[in-house]
Design an enzyme around this catalytic site. Structure first.
Site, PDB file in Angstrom:
ATOM      1  N   ARG A   1       0.888  -1.184   0.000  1.00 30.69           N
ATOM      2  CA  ARG A   1       0.000   0.000   0.000  1.00 30.69           C
ATOM      3  C   ARG A   1       0.911   1.215   0.000  1.00 30.69           C
ATOM      4  O   ARG A   1       1.691   1.408   0.941  1.00 30.69           O
ATOM      5  CB  ARG A   1      -0.916   0.009   1.227  1.00 30.69           C
TER       6      ARG A   1
ATOM      7  N   HIS B   1      -7.276   0.731  -6.458  1.00 26.41           N
ATOM      8  CA  HIS B   1      -7.489  -0.132  -5.278  1.00 26.41           C
ATOM      9  C   HIS B   1      -8.128  -1.441  -5.785  1.00 26.41           C
ATOM     10  O   HIS B   1      -9.297  -1.719  -5.495  1.00 26.41           O
ATOM     11  CB  HIS B   1      -8.389   0.590  -4.276  1.00 26.41           C
TER      12      HIS B   1
ATOM     13  N   GLN C   1     -10.073  -4.031  -3.540  1.00 25.74           N
ATOM     14  CA  GLN C   1     -11.381  -3.564  -3.090  1.00 25.74           C
ATOM     15  C   GLN C   1     -12.464  -3.918  -4.113  1.00 25.74           C
ATOM     16  O   GLN C   1     -13.527  -4.429  -3.768  1.00 25.74           O
ATOM     17  CB  GLN C   1     -11.331  -2.024  -2.896  1.00 25.74           C
TER      18      GLN C   1
ATOM     19  N   ASP D   1     -17.204   7.140  -1.934  1.00 25.43           N
ATOM     20  CA  ASP D   1     -16.023   7.007  -1.084  1.00 25.43           C
ATOM     21  C   ASP D   1     -15.764   8.382  -0.464  1.00 25.43           C
ATOM     22  O   ASP D   1     -16.409   9.366  -0.829  1.00 25.43           O
ATOM     23  CB  ASP D   1     -14.832   6.533  -1.949  1.00 25.43           C
TER      24      ASP D   1
ATOM     25  N   CYS E   1     -16.319   1.483   0.347  1.00 25.33           N
ATOM     26  CA  CYS E   1     -15.156   0.654   0.701  1.00 25.33           C
ATOM     27  C   CYS E   1     -14.792   0.761   2.176  1.00 25.33           C
ATOM     28  O   CYS E   1     -14.131  -0.118   2.704  1.00 25.33           O
ATOM     29  CB  CYS E   1     -13.967   1.031  -0.181  1.00 25.33           C
TER      30      CYS E   1
ATOM     31  N   ARG F   1     -13.542  -8.910   1.410  1.00 24.85           N
ATOM     32  CA  ARG F   1     -12.125  -8.640   1.162  1.00 24.85           C
ATOM     33  C   ARG F   1     -11.321  -9.882   1.545  1.00 24.85           C
ATOM     34  O   ARG F   1     -10.415 -10.312   0.842  1.00 24.85           O
ATOM     35  CB  ARG F   1     -11.631  -7.448   2.012  1.00 24.85           C
TER      36      ARG F   1
HETATM   37  N1  NVA Z   1      -9.959   6.485  -1.469  1.00 22.76           N
HETATM   38  C1  NVA Z   1      -9.608   6.124  -0.122  1.00 22.76           C
HETATM   39  C2  NVA Z   1      -9.801   4.656   0.084  1.00 22.76           C
HETATM   40  C3  NVA Z   1      -9.477   4.156   1.468  1.00 22.76           C
HETATM   41  C4  NVA Z   1      -9.644   2.671   1.595  1.00 22.76           C
HETATM   42  C5  NVA Z   1      -8.159   6.496   0.127  1.00 22.76           C
HETATM   43  O1  NVA Z   1      -7.336   6.311  -0.769  1.00 22.76           O
HETATM   44  O2  NVA Z   1      -7.872   7.026   1.205  1.00 22.76           O
HETATM   45  N1   CP Z   2     -11.260  -0.293   2.345  1.00 22.37           N
HETATM   46  C1   CP Z   2     -10.015  -0.378   2.797  1.00 22.37           C
HETATM   47  O1   CP Z   2      -9.076  -0.637   2.046  1.00 22.37           O
HETATM   48  O2   CP Z   2      -9.870  -0.167   4.136  1.00 22.37           O
HETATM   49  P1   CP Z   2      -8.521   0.031   4.958  1.00 22.37           P
HETATM   50  O3   CP Z   2      -7.980   1.387   4.575  1.00 22.37           O
HETATM   51  O4   CP Z   2      -8.950  -0.031   6.390  1.00 22.37           O
HETATM   52  O5   CP Z   2      -7.552  -1.044   4.596  1.00 22.37           O
END
Ligand code: NVA
Ligand code: CP
Length: 307
Positions: free
Chosen positions: A104, A131, A134, A220, A260, A288
């Site tokens: 990540r 992502h 997801q 989101d 998500c 997930r």
């Molecule tokens: N779009 C959000 C998703 C978090 C799971 C982010 O990137 O922070």
């Molecule tokens: N939806 C998702 O990826 O959640 P986290 O940021 O908690 O991993």
């Protein structure tokens, strides 16, 4: 064939995704019956986090253990990655010690550089651009509830972020449509989203129009991780892009709501929607775990026959 990675949604073909969804169902059912399934005994997953996480960390770590393997958590803060060790060098070392890697991070380019130097499969656990894990879980959740997603309409309300881009890629691979409504200045950038064309999505100025007749309404956060400095500006720009009860009424009567998570009630979604009867956010989060177990199995063992 060389090492397979899952860096963006289109890295898997429609046929491979269908296999993965079938395996997800099988793995989930078996797990629910407390039947041991340990195909990844002695395999190790390295998880590298440059951003925070609850679901992604937990689902990969628990998933790997449930498949008989092990998972190791590394964060930028307490590894040499945070002190400037080149991504290429880290990839060489980590991929000699572990069988598979999940990352990540910020720019997609970082994970691509890692993958180019890795001996083992690399999975995108979220970047600024995508992502994919997801949407694997989200599409599976839709199929579980409503059957095939082919030809259906997904309404995306809000920011054209990593999750939105991945829905758009999924629409191309799995042949469904996305109705997107973003505030002005936050529109989809097809190149950044990695799209081949504009055939599978339509942009709407009015979020209510985007939701009209949709099979699934999803959104989101207004501000994704890494964009916190834009928070105030975004809060003003996104005021009218909240998924509320009126929007859900405009969608099909059996439309689902997905997010998500984590969510901000009263911002991108009204509490009565996310906590209401059309919301499947908890299934989505749980899936997930199951979908990623199918992904780990596929990347490490190839196509395991349905048993
Ligand atoms: N779009 C959000 C998703 C978090 C799971 C982010 O990137 O922070
Ligand atoms: N939806 C998702 O990826 O959640 P986290 O940021 O908690 O991993």
């Amino acid at each position: 064939m060389g090492v397979r990675h899952f860096l963006q949604f289109r890295d898997l073909s429609r046929e491979e995704l269908e296999h993965l969804f079938a395996r997800t169902r099988w793995i989930k059912e078996r797990f629910k019956r407390y039947e041991r399934y340990w195909p990844l005994e002695d395999r190790t997953l390295a998880m590298i986090f440059e951003k925070q996480s609850t679901r992604t960390r937990l689902s990969f770590e628990a998933g790997m253990q449930q498949l008989g393997g092990a998972a190791i958590f590394l964060s930028t803060r307490d590894s040499q990655l945070g002190r400037g060790e080149p991504v290429e060098d880290a990839a060489q070392v980590i991929s000699r010690m572990c069988d598979i890697v999940m990352i990540r991070t910020f720019e997609q380019e970082i994970i691509e550089r890692f993958a180019r130097n890795s001996r083992v499969p690399v999975i995108n656990g979220l970047t600024n651009e995508y992502h994919p894990c997801q949407i694997l879980a989200d599409v599976y959740t839709f199929i579980e509830r409503r059957g095939s997603i082919r030809g259906r309409t997904v309404a995306w309300i809000g920011d054209s972020n990593n999750v939105c881009n991945t829905w758009l890629q999924a629409a191309e691979v799995l042949d469904f449509n996305v109705h997107v409504s973003t505030p002005p200045g936050y529109e989809v950038e097809p190149e950044r989203a990695g799209l081949y064309g504009t055939d599978h999505y339509e942009e709407f100025r009015d979020p209510l129009a985007a939701a009209t007749g949709a099979d699934l309404v999803t959104t989101d956060v207004w501000t994704s991780m890494g964009f916190e400095s834009e928070n105030e500006e975004r809060r003003r720009a996104f005021q009218d892009w909240q998924v509320d009860a009126e929007m859900m009424r405009a969608a099909k009567p059996d439309a689902l709501f997905m997010h998500c998570l984590p969510a901000h009630r009263g911002e991108e979604v009204a509490a009565e929607v996310i906590d209401g009867p059309l919301s499947v956010v908890w299934d989505e989060a749980e899936n997930r775990l199951h979908a990623q177990k199918a992904l780990l199995e596929f990347l490490l063992l190839g196509k395991v026959d349905a048993r």
